[in-house]
Write a protein that holds these residues in place. Structure first.
Motif, mmCIF file in Angstrom:
data_model
loop_
_atom_site.group_PDB
_atom_site.id
_atom_site.type_symbol
_atom_site.label_atom_id
_atom_site.label_comp_id
_atom_site.label_asym_id
_atom_site.label_seq_id
_atom_site.Cartn_x
_atom_site.Cartn_y
_atom_site.Cartn_z
ATOM 1 N N MET A 92 5.219 -11.807 -18.698
ATOM 2 C CA MET A 92 5.838 -10.868 -17.763
ATOM 3 C C MET A 92 5.766 -11.493 -16.379
ATOM 4 N N GLN A 93 6.907 -11.432 -15.678
ATOM 5 C CA GLN A 93 7.007 -12.073 -14.371
ATOM 6 C C GLN A 93 7.661 -11.118 -13.372
ATOM 7 N N SER A 94 7.375 -11.332 -12.115
ATOM 8 C CA SER A 94 7.915 -10.465 -11.078
ATOM 9 C C SER A 94 8.436 -11.302 -9.920
ATOM 10 N N TYR A 95 9.509 -10.809 -9.288
ATOM 11 C CA TYR A 95 10.036 -11.467 -8.100
ATOM 12 C C TYR A 95 9.220 -11.092 -6.862
ATOM 13 N N GLU A 96 8.311 -10.110 -7.019
ATOM 14 C CA GLU A 96 7.476 -9.664 -5.914
ATOM 15 C C GLU A 96 6.062 -10.211 -6.070
ATOM 16 N N PRO A 97 5.430 -10.658 -5.001
ATOM 17 C CA PRO A 97 4.067 -11.198 -5.106
ATOM 18 C C PRO A 97 3.037 -10.104 -5.377
ATOM 19 N N SER A 98 1.919 -10.511 -5.986
ATOM 20 C CA SER A 98 0.778 -9.615 -6.237
ATOM 21 C C SER A 98 1.186 -8.355 -6.993
ATOM 22 N N SER A 99 2.044 -8.515 -8.007
ATOM 23 C CA SER A 99 2.501 -7.363 -8.782
ATOM 24 C C SER A 99 1.521 -6.950 -9.869
ATOM 25 N N TYR A 100 0.714 -7.898 -10.349
ATOM 26 C CA TYR A 100 -0.158 -7.630 -11.494
ATOM 27 C C TYR A 100 -1.624 -7.787 -11.098
ATOM 28 N N ASP A 101 -2.373 -6.687 -11.213
ATOM 29 C CA ASP A 101 -3.805 -6.766 -10.942
ATOM 30 C C ASP A 101 -4.565 -7.047 -12.232
ATOM 31 N N ALA A 102 -5.884 -7.029 -12.155
ATOM 32 C CA ALA A 102 -6.706 -7.361 -13.330
ATOM 33 C C ALA A 102 -6.471 -6.379 -14.474
ATOM 34 N N ASP A 103 -6.247 -5.109 -14.150
ATOM 35 C CA ASP A 103 -5.990 -4.108 -15.196
ATOM 36 C C ASP A 103 -4.684 -4.409 -15.926
ATOM 37 N N ALA A 104 -3.671 -4.844 -15.186
ATOM 38 C CA ALA A 104 -2.386 -5.184 -15.804
ATOM 39 C C ALA A 104 -2.544 -6.377 -16.737
ATOM 40 N N VAL A 105 -3.338 -7.350 -16.332
ATOM 41 C CA VAL A 105 -3.583 -8.528 -17.176
ATOM 42 C C VAL A 105 -4.276 -8.120 -18.468
#
Length: 275
Positions: A92-105
């Motif tokens: 999963m990738q995002s065009y916006e920075p810092s979209s995924y925190d540790a919980d998302a990972v």
């Protein structure tokens, strides 16, 4: 989502960019790209690890004019072997920075684990059905031969042909076909996904051949498919080379092959990669 094949090939059946479906396909990855990194390290890669350097060296999906500013790419690991095997990846990738925190990972890693469990269960169910049909010849055989695959593809293409014929008739009669065109587009997307899945489905012969082997023999056969020699296998499984040779002999007897290389041909008919 993608699945590793031989010769540094990744087959990706499902790709979406901002909710828009993209066609499935295959790509070749280099030894310095994310795919090779996942195979080697067997753990999740995140954009934060290197500022996206590794991500930027690989194939681009979605809008190629834009660059991903955050990413989580986790290996699909089959842990049903003595040595866990990476069979694919989920990204999963995002065009916006810092979209995924540790919980998302963690959530994404959990989802990848569930996906692998489903695939393994499907494989086990296929083997169980084959055992059942062997005991009861009146039932339809389980799985898909090459003929079955051709028939399935033909059925899917026929659905599209019928839809197009219906559209042509409606257009000739002056009817509004807007909704019908939308339905056809949806049907084409579904058929494309289903056809890709059919073409990348492991052949029945490989599933049947694997079911002939004991668990230890399957483990050794898997390592053989990774091009490992007897000494390497012995070291990996903490057994003697003599024991490995005995297992290899038994595997060849059960698979009815005369050469070690034929084990790979029998168990990896579609070129599934191993790591």
């Amino acid at each position: 989502m993608g699945f590793f094949r031989r010769n540094h090939v990744l087959a990706y059946p499902y790709t979406y960019d901002q909710g828009v479906y993209e066609s499935p396909g295959v790509l070749t990855y280099g030894k310095h790209e994310v795919g090779a990194w996942l195979l080697q390290h067997k753990k999740t890669y995140t954009y934060a690890q290197d500022g996206g350097r590794l991500l930027g060296m690989g194939h681009r999906f979605g809008d190629t004019e834009r660059v991903s500013r955050d990413a989580v790419i986790t290996p699909l690991i089959d842990r049903g072997y003595t040595i866990p095997r990476v069979i694919g990846l989920a990204s999963m990738q995002s065009y916006e920075p810092s979209s995924y925190d540790a919980d998302a990972v963690r959530a994404f890693e959990w989802l990848a684990g569930v996906l692998v469990a489903v695939l393994r269960r499907e494989h086990e169910d296929t083997l169980a059905l084959k055992e059942l049909t062997a005991a009861e010849p009146l039932l339809e055989p389980a799985g898909s031969s090459f003929t079955d695959l051709v028939v399935e593809m033909s059925d899917r293409l026929d659905k599209i042909r019928v839809s197009i014929t219906r559209l042509q008739t409606a257009l000739a009669e002056g009817h509004d076909i807007t909704s019908d065109v939308d339905e056809l587009a949806t049907l084409c997307t579904r058929v494309q996904q289903e056809t890709f899945a059919v073409l990348t489905r492991p052949q029945d012969e490989a599933l049947e051949a694997q079911s002939l082997l004991t668990q230890r023999e399957q483990e050794i056969a898997d390592l053989i498919c990774r091009r490992m020699g007897n000494q390497q296998i012995a070291d990996a499984l903490s057994i003697s080379v003599t024991t490995v040779k005995t297992h290899v002999y038994n595997i060849m007897q059960k698979l009815d092959v005369a050469q070690r290389s034929e084990i790979i041909t029998r168990l990896r008919p579609l070129g599934y990669d191993s790591a």
